[in-house]
Enzyme design. Sequence first.
Site, PDB file in Angstrom:
ATOM      1  N   ARG A 247      -7.578  -6.457  13.072  1.00  0.00           N
ATOM      2  CA  ARG A 247      -7.268  -6.638  14.489  1.00  0.00           C
ATOM      3  C   ARG A 247      -7.367  -8.095  14.942  1.00  0.00           C
ATOM      4  O   ARG A 247      -6.597  -8.532  15.806  1.00  0.00           O
ATOM      5  CB  ARG A 247      -8.163  -5.731  15.330  1.00  0.00           C
TER       6      ARG A 247
ATOM      7  N   TYR B  98      -6.102  11.244   3.921  1.00  0.00           N
ATOM      8  CA  TYR B  98      -4.713  11.452   3.507  1.00  0.00           C
ATOM      9  C   TYR B  98      -4.698  12.193   2.169  1.00  0.00           C
ATOM     10  O   TYR B  98      -5.752  12.578   1.662  1.00  0.00           O
ATOM     11  CB  TYR B  98      -3.973  10.123   3.452  1.00  0.00           C
TER      12      TYR B  98
ATOM     13  N   GLN C 146       0.847  -1.195   0.000  1.00  0.00           N
ATOM     14  CA  GLN C 146       0.000   0.000   0.000  1.00  0.00           C
ATOM     15  C   GLN C 146       0.882   1.244   0.000  1.00  0.00           C
ATOM     16  O   GLN C 146       1.787   1.376   0.825  1.00  0.00           O
ATOM     17  CB  GLN C 146      -0.916   0.048   1.223  1.00  0.00           C
TER      18      GLN C 146
END
Length: 359
Positions: A314, A172, A102
Site C-alpha cells: 500500500r 484460494y 504470481q
Amino acid sequence: MGLSSVYKPLDINNISLPNRVVFPAFQANFATSDGFVTERLLRMYGKIAEGGCGLIIAGCMAVSDDGVPNTNTLRINHDKHIAPLKELFAVIKKNGAVPAAQLIHAGRQTLSVMTGHQLVAPSAIPCPVMKETPVELDEQGIKRIQDDFADAALRAKRAGAELIELHGAFGYLIGGFLSPYSNKRTDKYGTDRSLFFTQIIEAVKSKIGDTPISCRISADEFVDGGLVLNDTKKIATRLVDAGADVISVAAGTYASMNHMSPTINMGEGIHANLARGIKDAVDVPVICSDNIRNLEFADSIISENKADLVAICRSQVADPFFVKKSLNKQQITECTDCMTCLYFLRGAKAASCPQNPQL
C-alpha cells in the site's frame, strides 16, 4: 537507523535483486474483462519499478477460467496472453526492477457469476464469505488444474518473468488444499494436504528449470480449525523439498480479512513473527509482509534475521517512488489507511488511491 540491510542485493538462483523490497501481487482489477494487460497496468507497474522497488510480482494471474478471483483479473491460461505480458514484464525490467508473475486459482473464494463456471475446491464446503457451494474436485480435475499451473508458469517465463510465484495463501485453491479448515477429503489429497501443492511445484519446476519459484502461504489463517504456525513450518519444509526457492509469508483467509489486509492500528509489521518462524524452518529466502510502512522498519526486519525480503504494497501504491524517496530522505506521500485500494470491500469496480490520483 540505517538502510544497509534493505538495500543489500540478493541472488536467488539465476536472478539478482538490486535490493530487498518487493511489490507483492496486487489485484487492482485493472485488466480487461478477458484478462489482458491494459495501459493502466503498464503505467502502475512501470512507475513502481522506476521508483526503486527491487522485485515486482505482477498479478494475480488466473491459470484457469474457473479460478478467476474477480471480473478484471489478469489471465495466463492461453498463449494469446504471452505477448501483452511480455510488454508488461519488459516495462518493469526497463525501469530497473526484476519482473515476476504470481499464478492463482481462486478455488471457492470467487463466484460463478464472475468465472462463468461451477466453483471447484478440495471439498464441497462454501467459503463463509462468498457463500457459494463448490464442487469437490476429483483426481481428473486436480490433474487439470495442476497442468494449468505448469503451463501458465511456462507462459510467464516465455513472456519474461524471472520468478514465478504460486499463490498458496488466503484460502484460494492451493491454500484450500493445505488447510484442515477447508480440506475434509479422505483420499491422498486429504491425508497429505500438502500433496496438491508439492505436485504443482514439481510440475512447474519441470517446465521452467532454474527460474526461481516463490510459494506464498498463510502462516496462520486466524480461523478456528485453520492452519497455525506449527503446521505451516512443516508445510514450508515440504515445499522447499519439492523445489520452492522462496517462501512468501502472509496470513489470513477471506474469513479473517483483517489479517489479509491489516490496518495500521493492528500494529507495525504485524506478521513479522510468522516470517521469523518460517525462516527458522527453511534454508531459502523468506518474504515478510503486512504493515511495513517505512524502510527503516523494513531494514530492522532483515537485520534482525526475521526475513530476507520485505513486501510493501500500500505504501508503494500511494507513492510509487516510495523506495527512492526513502533512500534520498525525501518527503513521501504516505498511505492514509483509507482502504480505497481494497475496492472489493466497498463494492467498487477497481482499486483507487486518493493519495495517488494517477493510479
